[in-house]
Motif scaffolding. Structure first.
Motif, PDB file in Angstrom:
ATOM      1  N   THR A  13      44.019  12.014 -79.080  1.00 27.03           N
ATOM      2  CA  THR A  13      43.769  11.638 -77.846  1.00 27.03           C
ATOM      3  C   THR A  13      42.724  12.299 -77.112  1.00 27.03           C
ATOM      4  OG1 THR A  13      46.201  10.833 -77.710  1.00 27.03           O
ATOM      5  CG2 THR A  13      44.682  10.624 -75.823  1.00 27.03           C
ATOM      6  N   GLN A  14      41.458  12.037 -77.469  1.00 27.83           N
ATOM      7  CA  GLN A  14      40.105  12.611 -76.979  1.00 27.83           C
ATOM      8  C   GLN A  14      39.940  12.549 -75.584  1.00 27.83           C
ATOM      9  OE1 GLN A  14      36.793  11.599 -79.436  1.00 27.83           O
ATOM     10  NE2 GLN A  14      37.515  12.765 -80.912  1.00 27.83           N
ATOM     11  N   GLY A  15      39.653  13.735 -74.833  1.00 34.28           N
ATOM     12  CA  GLY A  15      39.815  13.551 -73.265  1.00 34.28           C
ATOM     13  C   GLY A  15      40.897  13.987 -72.742  1.00 34.28           C
ATOM     14  N   LEU A  16      41.979  13.996 -73.312  1.00 36.60           N
ATOM     15  CA  LEU A  16      43.277  14.303 -72.709  1.00 36.60           C
ATOM     16  C   LEU A  16      43.157  15.600 -72.155  1.00 36.60           C
ATOM     17  CD1 LEU A  16      46.222  13.551 -72.271  1.00 36.60           C
ATOM     18  CD2 LEU A  16      46.929  14.408 -74.618  1.00 36.60           C
ATOM     19  N   ILE A  17      42.982  16.703 -72.578  1.00 36.13           N
ATOM     20  CA  ILE A  17      42.993  18.026 -72.156  1.00 36.13           C
ATOM     21  C   ILE A  17      41.878  17.889 -70.808  1.00 36.13           C
ATOM     22  CG2 ILE A  17      42.061  20.583 -72.411  1.00 36.13           C
ATOM     23  CD1 ILE A  17      43.028  19.967 -75.192  1.00 36.13           C
ATOM     24  N   ALA A  18      40.848  17.325 -70.709  1.00 34.67           N
ATOM     25  CA  ALA A  18      39.972  17.492 -69.564  1.00 34.67           C
ATOM     26  C   ALA A  18      40.839  16.848 -68.638  1.00 34.67           C
ATOM     27  CB  ALA A  18      38.676  16.548 -69.874  1.00 34.67           C
ATOM     28  N   LYS A  19      41.392  15.600 -68.831  1.00 34.74           N
ATOM     29  CA  LYS A  19      42.294  14.874 -67.892  1.00 34.74           C
ATOM     30  C   LYS A  19      43.567  15.780 -67.093  1.00 34.74           C
ATOM     31  CE  LYS A  19      41.747  10.202 -69.779  1.00 34.74           C
ATOM     32  NZ  LYS A  19      42.465   9.011 -70.267  1.00 34.74           N
ATOM     33  N   ILE A  20      44.062  16.532 -67.882  1.00 39.95           N
ATOM     34  CA  ILE A  20      45.042  17.355 -67.527  1.00 39.95           C
ATOM     35  C   ILE A  20      44.607  18.366 -66.850  1.00 39.95           C
ATOM     36  CG2 ILE A  20      46.648  19.202 -68.500  1.00 39.95           C
ATOM     37  CD1 ILE A  20      47.240  17.444 -70.900  1.00 39.95           C
ATOM     38  N   SER A  21      43.421  19.020 -67.204  1.00 40.42           N
ATOM     39  CA  SER A  21      42.761  20.078 -66.344  1.00 40.42           C
ATOM     40  C   SER A  21      42.249  19.689 -64.920  1.00 40.42           C
ATOM     41  CB  SER A  21      41.719  20.713 -67.173  1.00 40.42           C
ATOM     42  OG  SER A  21      42.190  21.354 -68.297  1.00 40.42           O
ATOM     43  N   SER A  22      42.090  18.086 -65.057  1.00 35.42           N
ATOM     44  CA  SER A  22      41.582  17.806 -63.551  1.00 35.42           C
ATOM     45  C   SER A  22      42.732  17.325 -62.904  1.00 35.42           C
ATOM     46  CB  SER A  22      40.739  16.460 -64.008  1.00 35.42           C
ATOM     47  OG  SER A  22      39.423  16.709 -64.510  1.00 35.42           O
ATOM     48  N   GLY A  23      43.904  17.630 -63.239  1.00 36.68           N
ATOM     49  CA  GLY A  23      45.055  17.475 -62.389  1.00 36.68           C
ATOM     50  C   GLY A  23      46.068  16.375 -62.616  1.00 36.68           C
ATOM     51  N   THR A 113      35.318  19.842 -83.201  1.00 37.49           N
ATOM     52  CA  THR A 113      35.146  21.207 -82.857  1.00 37.49           C
ATOM     53  C   THR A 113      35.247  21.615 -81.631  1.00 37.49           C
ATOM     54  OG1 THR A 113      32.693  20.250 -82.759  1.00 37.49           O
ATOM     55  CG2 THR A 113      33.440  21.352 -84.803  1.00 37.49           C
ATOM     56  N   PRO A 114      36.486  21.722 -81.181  1.00 42.89           N
ATOM     57  CA  PRO A 114      36.997  21.749 -79.644  1.00 42.89           C
ATOM     58  C   PRO A 114      36.258  23.074 -78.844  1.00 42.89           C
ATOM     59  CG  PRO A 114      38.939  22.229 -81.056  1.00 42.89           C
ATOM     60  CD  PRO A 114      37.734  21.664 -82.052  1.00 42.89           C
ATOM     61  N   ALA A 115      35.824  22.908 -77.601  1.00 39.24           N
ATOM     62  CA  ALA A 115      35.274  23.904 -76.656  1.00 39.24           C
ATOM     63  C   ALA A 115      36.119  24.210 -75.781  1.00 39.24           C
ATOM     64  CB  ALA A 115      33.867  23.258 -76.225  1.00 39.24           C
ATOM     65  N   PRO A 116      36.268  25.349 -75.380  1.00 40.01           N
ATOM     66  CA  PRO A 116      36.753  25.452 -74.077  1.00 40.01           C
ATOM     67  C   PRO A 116      36.361  24.837 -72.716  1.00 40.01           C
ATOM     68  CG  PRO A 116      35.542  27.600 -74.505  1.00 40.01           C
ATOM     69  CD  PRO A 116      35.444  26.558 -75.632  1.00 40.01           C
ATOM     70  N   LEU A 117      37.143  24.657 -71.638  1.00 35.76           N
ATOM     71  CA  LEU A 117      36.885  23.907 -70.710  1.00 35.76           C
ATOM     72  C   LEU A 117      36.274  24.795 -69.516  1.00 35.76           C
ATOM     73  CD1 LEU A 117      39.780  21.471 -69.978  1.00 35.76           C
ATOM     74  CD2 LEU A 117      37.320  20.840 -70.750  1.00 35.76           C
ATOM     75  N   GLN A 118      35.428  24.503 -68.630  1.00 35.68           N
ATOM     76  CA  GLN A 118      34.933  25.263 -67.594  1.00 35.68           C
ATOM     77  C   GLN A 118      36.102  24.888 -66.503  1.00 35.68           C
ATOM     78  OE1 GLN A 118      31.103  23.270 -66.716  1.00 35.68           O
ATOM     79  NE2 GLN A 118      30.061  25.237 -67.585  1.00 35.68           N
ATOM     80  N   GLY A 119      35.965  25.700 -65.404  1.00 31.15           N
ATOM     81  CA  GLY A 119      36.956  25.496 -64.170  1.00 31.15           C
ATOM     82  C   GLY A 119      37.041  24.212 -63.603  1.00 31.15           C
ATOM     83  N   ASP A 120      36.007  23.447 -63.792  1.00 30.32           N
ATOM     84  CA  ASP A 120      36.043  22.037 -63.187  1.00 30.32           C
ATOM     85  C   ASP A 120      36.364  20.909 -64.174  1.00 30.32           C
ATOM     86  OD1 ASP A 120      33.835  21.964 -64.859  1.00 30.32           O
ATOM     87  OD2 ASP A 120      32.360  21.329 -63.290  1.00 30.32           O
ATOM     88  N   GLY A 121      36.901  21.485 -65.407  1.00 33.76           N
ATOM     89  CA  GLY A 121      37.303  20.330 -66.127  1.00 33.76           C
ATOM     90  C   GLY A 121      36.259  19.997 -67.277  1.00 33.76           C
TER      91      GLY A 121
END
Length: 134
Positions: A13-23, A113-121
């Motif tokens: 599920t691409q984008g799932l981690i960004a959504k979670i990191s955004s709250g 090729t997953p990358a780490p997230l910045q603080g803002d997601g």
């Protein structure tokens, strides 16, 4: 008889981690376990590195699921369905506490090729090589 290499049949599920990191707290989907590591001070706790193919995040597996790692159900590259989680921040970094999951597929190749997230997601950009001196 021809032997074929086993490929992942289930997409992440691409984008799932960004959504979670955004709250977002009401999302579910498939993630790939990049690695598992026991927590040194707690023999029954495991840290997971989880990927959606685009980004990765550190997770902690709830103790009721630790047996899945110790018995070899969850190994690197296993695809899991994240069903229930809590997101915490520790030391300025997001951490996912995995409360409920199921195994979707084991024995997979790494996906993306997953990358780490910045603080803002947002995704951290790859460093730009320096220009040569004139």
């Amino acid at each position: 008889r021809r032997v074929t290499e086993r490929r992942p049949t289930t997409m992440l599920t691409q984008g799932l981690i960004a959504k979670i990191s955004s709250g977002a707290t009401d999302v579910t989907g498939n993630l790939q376990v990049l690695s598992t590591k026991p927590v040194p001070s707690h023999a029954d706790r495991f840290r997971l590195n989880l990927s959606d193919g685009e980004n990765h995040i550190v997770g902690m597996l709830a103790t009721q699921h630790s047996k899945m790692v110790s018995e070899g159900e969850i190994v690197p590259n296993t695809i899991i369905e994240l069903k229930k989680f809590v997101s915490n921040e520790a030391g300025g970094k997001k951490m996912l506490i995995v409360l409920d999951l199921s195994i979707v597929q084991k024995d997979c190749e790494p996906i993306g090729t997953p990358a780490p997230l910045q603080g803002d997601g947002g995704t951290v950009a790859a460093p730009t090589p320096a220009a040569p001196a004139p």
